[in-house]
Structure formats: structure tokens, C-alpha cells
Scaffold this motif. Structure first.
Motif, PDB file in Angstrom:
ATOM      1  N   TYR A   1      36.968 -21.905  27.641  1.00 34.46           N
ATOM      2  CA  TYR A   1      37.814 -22.931  28.256  1.00 34.46           C
ATOM      3  C   TYR A   1      39.305 -22.763  27.968  1.00 34.46           C
ATOM      4  O   TYR A   1      40.095 -23.605  28.411  1.00 34.46           O
TER       5      TYR A   1
ATOM      6  N   LEU B   1      43.242 -27.669  25.582  1.00 40.25           N
ATOM      7  CA  LEU B   1      42.384 -26.487  25.644  1.00 40.25           C
ATOM      8  C   LEU B   1      43.173 -25.242  26.046  1.00 40.25           C
ATOM      9  O   LEU B   1      42.879 -24.135  25.583  1.00 40.25           O
TER      10      LEU B   1
ATOM     11  N   ALA C   1      34.161 -30.120  24.966  1.00 44.57           N
ATOM     12  CA  ALA C   1      33.695 -28.734  24.894  1.00 44.57           C
ATOM     13  C   ALA C   1      32.299 -28.653  24.285  1.00 44.57           C
ATOM     14  O   ALA C   1      31.428 -27.926  24.791  1.00 44.57           O
TER      15      ALA C   1
ATOM     16  N   ALA D   1      42.550 -30.628  29.445  1.00 45.01           N
ATOM     17  CA  ALA D   1      42.988 -29.289  29.849  1.00 45.01           C
ATOM     18  C   ALA D   1      44.263 -28.884  29.126  1.00 45.01           C
ATOM     19  O   ALA D   1      44.443 -27.710  28.770  1.00 45.01           O
TER      20      ALA D   1
ATOM     21  N   THR E   1      30.191 -21.668  32.993  1.00 45.21           N
ATOM     22  CA  THR E   1      30.903 -22.127  31.806  1.00 45.21           C
ATOM     23  C   THR E   1      32.341 -21.650  31.893  1.00 45.21           C
ATOM     24  O   THR E   1      32.663 -20.526  31.534  1.00 45.21           O
ATOM     25  N   ASN E   2      33.216 -22.502  32.399  1.00 41.29           N
ATOM     26  CA  ASN E   2      34.652 -22.225  32.409  1.00 41.29           C
ATOM     27  C   ASN E   2      35.385 -23.554  32.462  1.00 41.29           C
ATOM     28  O   ASN E   2      34.776 -24.625  32.510  1.00 41.29           O
ATOM     29  N   LEU E   3      36.712 -23.493  32.421  1.00 43.03           N
ATOM     30  CA  LEU E   3      37.491 -24.730  32.350  1.00 43.03           C
ATOM     31  C   LEU E   3      37.294 -25.593  33.583  1.00 43.03           C
ATOM     32  O   LEU E   3      37.149 -26.819  33.472  1.00 43.03           O
TER      33      LEU E   3
ATOM     34  N   HIS F   1      29.761 -29.993  26.808  1.00 43.11           N
ATOM     35  CA  HIS F   1      29.508 -29.066  27.905  1.00 43.11           C
ATOM     36  C   HIS F   1      28.758 -27.831  27.424  1.00 43.11           C
ATOM     37  O   HIS F   1      27.933 -27.266  28.154  1.00 43.11           O
TER      38      HIS F   1
ATOM     39  N   LEU G   1      34.025 -27.423  33.327  1.00 44.52           N
ATOM     40  CA  LEU G   1      34.093 -28.473  32.308  1.00 44.52           C
ATOM     41  C   LEU G   1      34.827 -29.693  32.830  1.00 44.52           C
ATOM     42  O   LEU G   1      34.353 -30.832  32.675  1.00 44.52           O
TER      43      LEU G   1
END
Length: 294
Positions: free
Chosen positions: A292, A46, A274, A43, A3-5, A277, A8
Motif C-alpha cells: 500500500y 500510507l 492495512a 492514503a 492487494t494494493n492501495l 485488509h 484498500l
């Protein structure tokens, strides 16, 4: 699943490319595909970059390993401003993937979307004819811009939305929105709203034409029906707080109707991605953006 940018954006790219973006057009393919463009736009909000100039400069350092090509500021703005309809398609497609899509509860509300801050800017704005003056009750102030009307699931996943002149009545705009997107509702669902949506005609429309039930706080002097519903009403307020506080909704920077639509959709898409995900990764708080934003 991580679970990170980066995770995602990779998952979102695959989803958009496989399920939403139309077949490749005839001719030379663009250096930045539509799926990549939307991932780059997600992105941006976020990571908290309202300024496109600052964002493109930062993206070369932070996201260069994910994108084979990063456009210049003007090209990015043109592509993103033209992507409003595609953004709406992706939001709906993501909403259909989460378990709460099948729940019987939907939340509706509206919030001010200021577009300019000075009288001189109002006079020369290209939004003239679309935007107008309105009053924000929560902050006790007037603003010039639009109102965002939003329908979400219980955890805040956007289902459908629109922008309207703040001089238009809330019930009238929401009626038009739900008429247009009635396929996104099903008979028997409950619509949770605030006192601003109280009205016999609006309630009859929901009940008789859509087959859904309106639940709202009781107005002063009205016979007891549902009570104050203070805790439940905080759900949609929390969604707006996320959009404005963490996703810079009021700092969209757009100056045209097409730009405001796309930049608002950009924030809603980031929220939807978000939440989607977080369901995939089984995160405990589905609307959390903490994993994120860095």
C-alpha cells in the motif's frame, strides 16, 4: 482479491459508509463525504506525505480517479482535525472485524509523541496545559509533547488508545483508559505489558475489576513469575516502530490538542485499515504495509 492501495481505499470506503458513518444529515451534502475524507487521510500516511501541502498536490495526480472532489489544504486540515472522534469509531469497528479480536491476548504500552523541538515554540504552543516534558528511555533524551498509550491485538491491530501528559504515571493513565473502555476487554484475557506497569494496585485493578490477567517481565530481585519475556515484548515495540518509521507518527505536524489527537488517530487508522485488509486478502504478514505504500 487484489492487494494494493486502490483496493484498500475502495474496501475501506464501503465499510465506513455502510457500518460507521451516521445517516446523512439534513441540508446540502458535503462535496467530500466523511468516508472519503478518512480514506484520503489513510492514503496520505500510507504513501508517506507528512506535509498536507505536498499531499494535496500529489493526490490530484495519484488519486484523482478515486475521488470526485479533492479539497484545498485549509479545508482538508479543518475537516481532518474535527474528525478525531469518528476516526476512533472506525478503528474500533475495524478491530472487531479481525479474527484476533476474539483472542485471549492483548498488548499494552506507551511511547513518546514529541510535538515541538525548540524552547521558543514551546512557549507559544497552543498545546500548553496538555503537553509537557518527559524522558524517552529508549533514546535517552528528553522531549516536549505527549505520550501515546495503546492497546492492541497480537498482530498490532489497535483496540483503544489515548494521549496523556508525559508527567502522569503510566499505570494511572492506563487504568483510566481501561476503565473508560472496559467493554473492549472480557474476563479471562491476558494483558502483556512491560516492567513500567508493575504495581500491586494496577494488577489488582486488572484482576478484580476487569477479570483479566497481567503478564509482564520480572523485575530485578523479584521472585520468578514470568521471566524476561523479551521476544513477546518485541511485538508491541514492532507496532510502535511501524507507526514511527513507516507511518510518520512523530512528523504529525499538529499544533493544537484536537489536531494532535486527529493526526495520531490518522496513523492508527492507517495501520488498522492495512491489517484489516490483509486479513481479508489472506496476506501472510498481517502488519505489512508493502502493498500500500506506492
Amino acid at each position: 482479491m487484489t492487494t494494493n492501495l486502490d483496493a484498500l481505499l475502495a474496501a475501506l470506503y464501503v465499510f465506513i459508509d455502510d457500518h460507521v458513518v451516521p445517516c446523512r444529515r439534513i441540508g446540502r451534502p458535503p462535496k467530500l463525504t466523511d468516508a472519503e475524507l478518512l480514506c484520503l487521510a489513510v492514503a496520505q500516511v500510507l504513501l508517506g506525505f507528512p506535509s498536507t501541502r505536498h499531499w494535496i498536490r500529489f493526490a490530484h495526480t495519484r488519486l484523482g480517479h478515486l475521488f470526485r472532489y479533492l479539497p484545498q489544504q485549509s479545508a482538508y486540515n479543518k475537516r481532518l482535525n474535527a474528525a478525531g472522534p469518528l476516526i476512533s469509531q472506525v478503528i474500533e469497528a475495524l478491530a472487531r472485524q479481525v479474527p484476533t479480536w476474539h483472542d485471549d491476548l492483548r498488548l499494552i504500552d506507551s511511547t513518546p509523541l514529541p510535538c515541538v523541538a525548540s524552547r521558543e515554540t514551546v512557549k507559544r504552543s497552543e498545546l500548553a496545559g496538555h503537553a509537557g516534558y518527559g524522558f524517552c528511555r529508549s533514546h535517552s533524551r528528553f522531549f516536549w509533547g505527549l505520550r501515546l498509550y495503546l492497546v492492541t491485538t497480537a498482530e498490532g491491530m489497535p483496540v483503544t488508545w489515548c494521549l496523556a501528559n508525559p508527567k502522569l504515571g503510566e499505570r494511572e493513565v492506563m487504568t483510566a483508559l481501561l476503565q473508560r473502555d472496559h467493554r473492549l476487554l472480557r474476563a479471562g484475557q491476558v494483558i502483556l505489558a512491560d516492567k513500567g506497569f508493575a504495581g500491586k494496585d494496577f494488577e489488582n485493578f486488572l484482576t478484580e475489576q476487569l477479570g483479566v490477567h497481567l503478564v509482564r517481565p520480572d523485575r530485578k530481585g523479584e521472585p520468578l513469575r514470568h521471566g524476561r519475556l523479551a521476544r513477546s515484548r518485541q511485538w508491541i515495540e514492532a507496532v510502535f516502530d511501524t507507526l514511527k518509521g513507516q507511518l510518520s507518527l512523530e512528523q504529525h505536524g499538529a499544533r493544537t490538542s484536537r489536531g494532535v489527537f486527529a493526526r495520531t488517530g490518522q496513523r492508527l487508522l492507517a495501520l488498522a485499515a492495512a491489517i484489516w485488509h490483509n486479513w481479508i486478502t489472506e496476506a501472510r504478514v498481517k502488519r505489512s504495509l508493502t502493498a500500500y505504500d506506492h
